[in-house]
Design a protein around this motif. Structure first.
Motif, short mmCIF file in Angstrom:
data_model
loop_
_atom_site.label_atom_id
_atom_site.label_comp_id
_atom_site.label_asym_id
_atom_site.label_seq_id
_atom_site.Cartn_x
_atom_site.Cartn_y
_atom_site.Cartn_z
N ALA A 113 -7.70 51.69 17.46
CA ALA A 113 -9.16 51.79 17.60
C ALA A 113 -9.55 53.13 18.23
O ALA A 113 -10.54 53.76 17.82
N GLU A 114 -8.77 53.57 19.20
CA GLU A 114 -9.04 54.87 19.84
C GLU A 114 -8.91 56.01 18.84
O GLU A 114 -9.73 56.94 18.83
N GLN A 115 -7.87 55.95 18.00
CA GLN A 115 -7.65 57.01 17.02
C GLN A 115 -8.79 57.13 16.02
O GLN A 115 -9.09 58.22 15.53
N LYS A 116 -9.44 56.00 15.72
CA LYS A 116 -10.54 56.01 14.76
C LYS A 116 -11.91 56.16 15.44
O LYS A 116 -12.94 56.15 14.76
N GLY A 117 -11.91 56.28 16.76
CA GLY A 117 -13.16 56.49 17.48
C GLY A 117 -14.04 55.26 17.62
O GLY A 117 -15.26 55.37 17.79
N HIS A 118 -13.43 54.08 17.58
CA HIS A 118 -14.20 52.84 17.70
C HIS A 118 -14.20 52.38 19.17
O HIS A 118 -13.43 51.50 19.57
N GLY A 119 -15.06 53.01 19.97
CA GLY A 119 -15.10 52.70 21.39
C GLY A 119 -15.40 51.25 21.69
O GLY A 119 -14.83 50.66 22.61
N GLY A 120 -16.31 50.66 20.92
CA GLY A 120 -16.64 49.26 21.13
C GLY A 120 -15.46 48.35 20.88
O GLY A 120 -15.25 47.37 21.61
N ALA A 121 -14.67 48.69 19.87
CA ALA A 121 -13.48 47.89 19.57
C ALA A 121 -12.43 48.05 20.67
O ALA A 121 -11.74 47.09 21.02
N VAL A 122 -12.31 49.26 21.21
CA VAL A 122 -11.37 49.49 22.32
C VAL A 122 -11.71 48.58 23.49
O VAL A 122 -10.84 47.90 24.06
N ASP A 123 -12.98 48.56 23.86
CA ASP A 123 -13.42 47.72 24.98
C ASP A 123 -13.21 46.24 24.68
O ASP A 123 -12.83 45.46 25.56
N THR A 124 -13.47 45.85 23.43
CA THR A 124 -13.31 44.45 23.05
C THR A 124 -11.85 44.02 23.10
O THR A 124 -11.52 42.94 23.60
N VAL A 125 -10.97 44.87 22.59
CA VAL A 125 -9.53 44.57 22.63
C VAL A 125 -9.08 44.37 24.08
O VAL A 125 -8.35 43.42 24.39
N GLU A 126 -9.52 45.25 24.96
CA GLU A 126 -9.11 45.16 26.36
C GLU A 126 -9.64 43.88 27.00
O GLU A 126 -8.91 43.17 27.71
N ALA A 127 -10.90 43.56 26.73
CA ALA A 127 -11.50 42.35 27.31
C ALA A 127 -10.81 41.09 26.80
O ALA A 127 -10.55 40.16 27.57
N LEU A 128 -10.49 41.06 25.51
CA LEU A 128 -9.83 39.89 24.94
C LEU A 128 -8.41 39.74 25.46
O LEU A 128 -7.92 38.62 25.65
N TYR A 129 -7.75 40.86 25.72
CA TYR A 129 -6.40 40.81 26.27
C TYR A 129 -6.41 40.26 27.69
O TYR A 129 -5.59 39.41 28.05
N VAL A 130 -7.33 40.74 28.50
CA VAL A 130 -7.46 40.24 29.87
C VAL A 130 -7.74 38.74 29.85
O VAL A 130 -7.15 37.97 30.61
N GLN A 131 -8.63 38.34 28.96
CA GLN A 131 -8.97 36.92 28.84
C GLN A 131 -7.75 36.09 28.45
O GLN A 131 -7.51 35.00 28.99
N ALA A 132 -6.95 36.61 27.51
CA ALA A 132 -5.75 35.89 27.06
C ALA A 132 -4.73 35.78 28.20
O ALA A 132 -4.09 34.73 28.37
N CYS A 133 -4.58 36.85 28.98
CA CYS A 133 -3.63 36.82 30.09
C CYS A 133 -4.07 35.84 31.17
O CYS A 133 -3.24 35.12 31.76
#
Length: 221
Positions: free
Chosen positions: A173-193
């Motif tokens: 997501a970072e490589q393609k410049g999708h900042g919103g997706a980067v934040d979403t991935v991080e939030a979902l990972y924290v939630q899963a953990c």
């Protein structure tokens, strides 16, 4: 097309048609070509002439018909092929292949993802060996935020693989410049953990209670 088939043309003919982002052509069957155009009429014509809806991606042939239709976002073609018995999670090609669900995730086609899962497709299907993507990674790479949420709500567990999908998806997501997706991935990972930690804590508490009351006295309290 009907005339060619009537004259004996092979409904399973394989031809070079598609080009990837590096301008390299790869082979597809004429059925996959029609499916990839979302042309249900041509797909029906080929199937009625004997085209094999079960043909697999193989060396030099990157797409099955179902995968091509999913990549296009043609839900009506995907549904038709599944009703004929096409496998919902046919193995992807070795190089840059995707399952139908992984293609659908890349395009953000939640309706097709749902349809495939209703027919047994696995949202946790592993990526192909070379330059593959899981469904979650494909969605992140293309900035499909709604799809990221949908996948984690329907079986994708980011905490079960040591964080590999999280790292890959975030980087893509970072490589393609999708900042919103980067934040979403991080939030979902924290939630899963957090969910995993809570589950483990519950198991530990249950085990501790069992050790404290091995004869079942707990139930008499």
């Amino acid at each position: 097309m009907r005339r060619l088939l009537a004259w004996g043309a092979d409904p399973d003919h394989v031809t070079k048609h598609y080009w990837d982002e590096h301008d390299r052509s790869f082979k597809v069957s004429v059925l996959a070509m029609a499916a990839g155009m979302g042309d249900l009429a041509k797909v029906r014509t080929l199937v009625e002439a004997g085209a094999n809806v079960h043909s697999q991606a193989r060396r030099g042939v990157r797409l099955t018909a179902t995968q091509a239709a999913a990549a296009r976002g043609s839900a009506h073609v995907v549904r038709y092929l599944l009703e004929l018995g096409a496998k919902p999670d046919e193995a992807p090609a070795y190089f840059r292949g995707r399952t139908a669900l992984q293609f659908a995730a890349a395009g953000g086609y939640i309706g097709i993802i749902t349809l495939l899962m209703e027919h047994g497709a696995n949202p946790n299907e592993p990526r192909c060996p070379l330059e593959g993507r899981t469904a979650f990674e494909a969605a992140a790479e293309n900035g499909r935020i709604d799809t990221l949420y949908f996948l984690t709500e329907n079986g994708v567990d980011l905490a079960s693989d040591g964080g590999e999908q999280h790292k890959n998806a975030k980087w893509l997501a970072e490589q393609k410049g999708h900042g919103g997706a980067v934040d979403t991935v991080e939030a979902l990972y924290v939630q899963a953990c957090q969910k995993q930690a809570a589950s483990r804590m519950g198991i530990l508490e249950a085990e501790a209670s069992f050790r404290a009351f091995p004869d079942g006295d707990l139930w008499e309290i």
